[in-house]
Scaffold this active site. Sequence first.
Site, PDB file in Angstrom:
ATOM      1  N   SER A   1      36.470  42.255  46.175  1.00  0.00           N
ATOM      2  CA  SER A   1      37.305  43.089  45.512  1.00  0.00           C
ATOM      3  C   SER A   1      37.533  44.897  46.333  1.00  0.00           C
ATOM      4  CB  SER A   1      36.694  43.669  44.319  1.00  0.00           C
ATOM      5  OG  SER A   1      36.535  42.438  43.436  1.00  0.00           O
TER       6      SER A   1
ATOM      7  N   GLU B   1      39.033  39.094  39.828  1.00  0.00           N
ATOM      8  CA  GLU B   1      39.364  39.047  38.304  1.00  0.00           C
ATOM      9  C   GLU B   1      40.544  38.337  37.804  1.00  0.00           C
ATOM     10  OE1 GLU B   1      40.728  43.470  37.957  1.00  0.00           O
ATOM     11  OE2 GLU B   1      39.214  42.980  39.208  1.00  0.00           O
TER      12      GLU B   1
ATOM     13  N   ARG C   1      37.556  37.435  29.969  1.00  0.00           N
ATOM     14  CA  ARG C   1      38.763  36.500  30.793  1.00  0.00           C
ATOM     15  C   ARG C   1      38.816  35.159  30.648  1.00  0.00           C
ATOM     16  NH1 ARG C   1      41.080  40.754  32.934  1.00  0.00           N
ATOM     17  NH2 ARG C   1      39.889  42.399  33.943  1.00  0.00           N
TER      18      ARG C   1
ATOM     19  N   LYS D   1      35.849  43.505  25.141  1.00  0.00           N
ATOM     20  CA  LYS D   1      35.333  44.186  26.187  1.00  0.00           C
ATOM     21  C   LYS D   1      36.508  44.905  27.002  1.00  0.00           C
ATOM     22  CE  LYS D   1      32.512  42.809  30.029  1.00  0.00           C
ATOM     23  NZ  LYS D   1      32.798  43.675  31.096  1.00  0.00           N
TER      24      LYS D   1
END
Length: 422
Positions: free
Chosen positions: A196, A310, A382, A407
């Site tokens: 990331s 993500e 997710r 969230k």
Amino acid sequence: MPAPHWSAPLAPAPVDATVAIPGSKSMTNRALILAALAGSPACVTRPLRSRDTLLMAEALRSLGVGIGDDGDDWQTLPGELKGPARIDCGLAGTVMRFVPPVAALADGEVVVDGDPYARKRPMGPIITALRELGVEIEDEGRGALPFTIRGTGSVRGGTVTINASSSSQLVSGLLLAAPRFEKGVEVRHEGPPVPSAPHLAMTVEMLRAVGATVETEENVWRVAPGPLRGGETVIEPDLSNAAQFLGAALATGGRVTVPGWPERTTQPGDALRGLLAAMGAEVSRGPEGLTVRGTGTFGGLDADLHEVGELTPVLAALAALASSPSRLTGIAHLRGHETDRLAALVTEINALGGDVRELPDGLQINPRPLHGGVFHTYDDHRMVMAAAVLGLAVPGVEVENVATVGKTLPDFTELWRSMVNA
């Protein structure tokens, strides 16, 4: 008694919608940390209000930071950081990695804990790093939540070497608080590549925007001690939370526009433009925002998602609906996220008739006809988003614990129904 399952809406026709995405969680929580450490009042404009950001605001309040509401915005007033305090991280990686270095600046004892699964998330590197920078921490040798910080009102700082291959947040957490350390900080990473990378660029850019002096080179970050400015930070839309909406255009052969897509950004979600185009979408950006159009059929994806992990759950769901196989790699670190996302995606997509195989660092996805069933979410927002994408094309997808999407996107189900029914 468990809440009833959420029936993921089946798309009766190609979607055709404009979807306004709330603010970026990553930017909101970084802005709150920097505002809390500033030497003058600050305003976080158009922040995301979700479980993760509310936990961050409450954590900072518990340390003595004044955070007030001004309409949709958050106003912060600098205050003396002090304990005793108790920090609830929930499942928020940004809270559990960003708040401890701030709590170390408090005068007094601070206990840091979170949800049961949060105690499994990687924290050892930042605990060890803080100790090397002069902070007393008691974790009973766990290298994980819960732990107690015994602050003295200051942190020596200096140079520290860590292995941040499990999360870029381990570096960002140290950098964000470093201007208040006596010697600042030099963080050196040793180990496999830090995932990331766009999030690290975001941290550096936001630090510089409030007056911090930051130098970077490969696997080294230096932040000098010095004051931080208050003022206004305007939060961009959360581009990663746009993934499922833009993906809906591909899945249904329709059109979705996300307004306010920035021309330049450090958000990892900006990679959606190229990733969805690689699967066959028509992608364009104009004054109205970013628009994705599906053509009715779309192919698989062969991509290294190391920097944008993500996005994996939604991309995996799209890949399960594609016309050709996909291979998503560079994402072994997802095993340490809100849940083991790789194992969860394999289990849940295969339970609907899919053919997904776990690789050492990713997923191999071979499209097969899918059927309805219960899609478990593992308290992972997710996973809800992935299930919703599958439900567009597969009748009878029932999503367990849809509320966990709060969230990062509390209004998700309303936004999703509005898009499907537009």
